[in-house]
Motif scaffolding. Structure first.
Motif, PDB file in Angstrom:
ATOM      1  N   ARG A   1       0.884  -1.226   0.008  1.00 46.21           N
ATOM      2  CA  ARG A   1       0.024  -0.038   0.084  1.00 46.21           C
ATOM      3  C   ARG A   1       0.994   1.220   0.049  1.00 46.21           C
ATOM      4  O   ARG A   1       2.065   0.938   0.564  1.00 46.21           O
ATOM      5  CB  ARG A   1      -0.886  -0.123   1.157  1.00 46.21           C
TER       6      ARG A   1
ATOM      7  N   ASP B   1      -0.210  -4.316   3.776  1.00 49.49           N
ATOM      8  CA  ASP B   1      -1.646  -4.360   4.658  1.00 49.49           C
ATOM      9  C   ASP B   1      -1.650  -5.841   5.081  1.00 49.49           C
ATOM     10  O   ASP B   1      -1.490  -6.734   4.734  1.00 49.49           O
ATOM     11  CB  ASP B   1      -2.744  -4.362   3.514  1.00 49.49           C
TER      12      ASP B   1
ATOM     13  N   PHE C   1      -1.729   5.995   9.320  1.00 49.66           N
ATOM     14  CA  PHE C   1      -2.452   4.700   9.147  1.00 49.66           C
ATOM     15  C   PHE C   1      -3.291   4.297  10.330  1.00 49.66           C
ATOM     16  O   PHE C   1      -3.806   3.406  10.268  1.00 49.66           O
ATOM     17  CB  PHE C   1      -1.285   3.718   8.727  1.00 49.66           C
TER      18      PHE C   1
ATOM     19  N   TRP D   1      -2.837  -0.923   7.947  1.00 51.69           N
ATOM     20  CA  TRP D   1      -1.428  -1.078   6.990  1.00 51.69           C
ATOM     21  C   TRP D   1      -0.317  -0.703   8.262  1.00 51.69           C
ATOM     22  O   TRP D   1      -0.233   0.030   9.196  1.00 51.69           O
ATOM     23  CB  TRP D   1      -1.804   0.280   6.250  1.00 51.69           C
TER      24      TRP D   1
END
Length: 195
Positions: A52, A89, A158, A163
Motif C-alpha cells: 500500500r 496491509d 495509518f 497498514w
C-alpha cells in the motif's frame, strides 16, 4: 522474450543512482498513477499484493512526516517533490478471493498472525522494489530510505487501518551535480554461486 535494450538496463539499474538532493521540479499526480499501474504487475506469492502506498505531497502532510524522520533524512525529504510511504496491509488476505480466486487462499492466512506478517512484509518489500524500478522507468529518480520511526509514522498516517509502514522513497528529479562517486557492488563470485 527478448532482452530489453541496454539503454533501458542503464536507466533502471546501472546508471540509476540514489538521490538525496532534488531539483525544484514538480511530479504530476498522473505520473504517480502510472507508476502504480506498472509496478502492480510484479509477481507476489499467490498474487497477494500487500503493498500500500501513500504519496506525501502537500505541505501539511510533509510537515507531519518530517516529525517521524531521523535527523539525517529531514532536509532531503523536505526538498523532495514527493515522498512515498511504502507500506503493507496486514489484512491483505481479505482480497485473496478476488486476487487468487481458484482456491480458498484466504484460509491459508486467517488467524495466523506470524504467517500474515512474514508474507505481507516479504511481498510488500518485493513490491517496493518494483515501485523503484517503475519510477525509474518513467524517468524519475528515487531516494529510498529507512531512518524513520515506523510506529510514529503508522500512528500519523495509518491510524485505524491494518497498514504498516515498511520504508520511504523520495521521488523527483535528482540533482546530478550533487551525487557522490558511484559506490562499488560485490562481484558475482563474492555474492553468488552456481551449483
Amino acid at each position: 522474450m527478448a532482452s530489453v535494450p541496454q539503454a533501458a538496463q542503464e536507466q533502471l539499474f546501472t546508471k540509476a543512482r540514489t538521490h538525496s538532493d532534488w531539483l525544484n521540479q514538480p511530479v504530476a499526480d498522473d505520473l504517480l498513477h502510472q507508476i502504480y499501474e506498472l509496478m502492480k504487475w510484479g509477481p507476489t506469492s499467490a498474487n497477494c499484493s500487500p503493498a500500500r502506498i501513500v504519496f506525501v505531497k502537500s505541505k501539511e502532510a510533509k510537515e507531519k512526516l518530517l516529525t517521524c524522520l531521523s535527523p539525517g533524512n529531514v532536509d532531503k525529504t523536505k526538498a523532495a517533490p514527493v515522498t512515498a510511504i511504502l507500506a503493507y496491509d496486514m489484512a491483505f488476505y481479505e482480497k485473496l478471493p478476488e486476487l487468487y480466486p481458484h482456491v480458498d487462499a484466504r484460509s491459508w492466512f486467517a488467524g495466523k498472525p506470524a504467517f500474515i506478517e512474514s508474507t505481507a512484509f516479504r511481498n510488500g518489500t518485493l513490491q517496493g522494489a518494483y515501485f523503484i524500478i517503475a519510477a525509474r522507468a518513467f524517468g524519475l529518480d528515487c531516494g529510498p530510505m529507512s531512518g524513520f520511526d515506523n510506529a510514529k509514522a503508522d500512528a500519523a498516517f495509518f491510524g485505524g487501518t491494518t497498514w504498516k509502514s515498511n520504508f520511504l522513497c523520495n521521488l523527483g528529479y535528482g540533482d546530478p551535480a550533487k551525487l557522490h562517486p558511484r559506490l562499488p557492488r560485490l562481484s558475482f563470485d563474492e555474492a553468488a554461486k552456481i551449483i
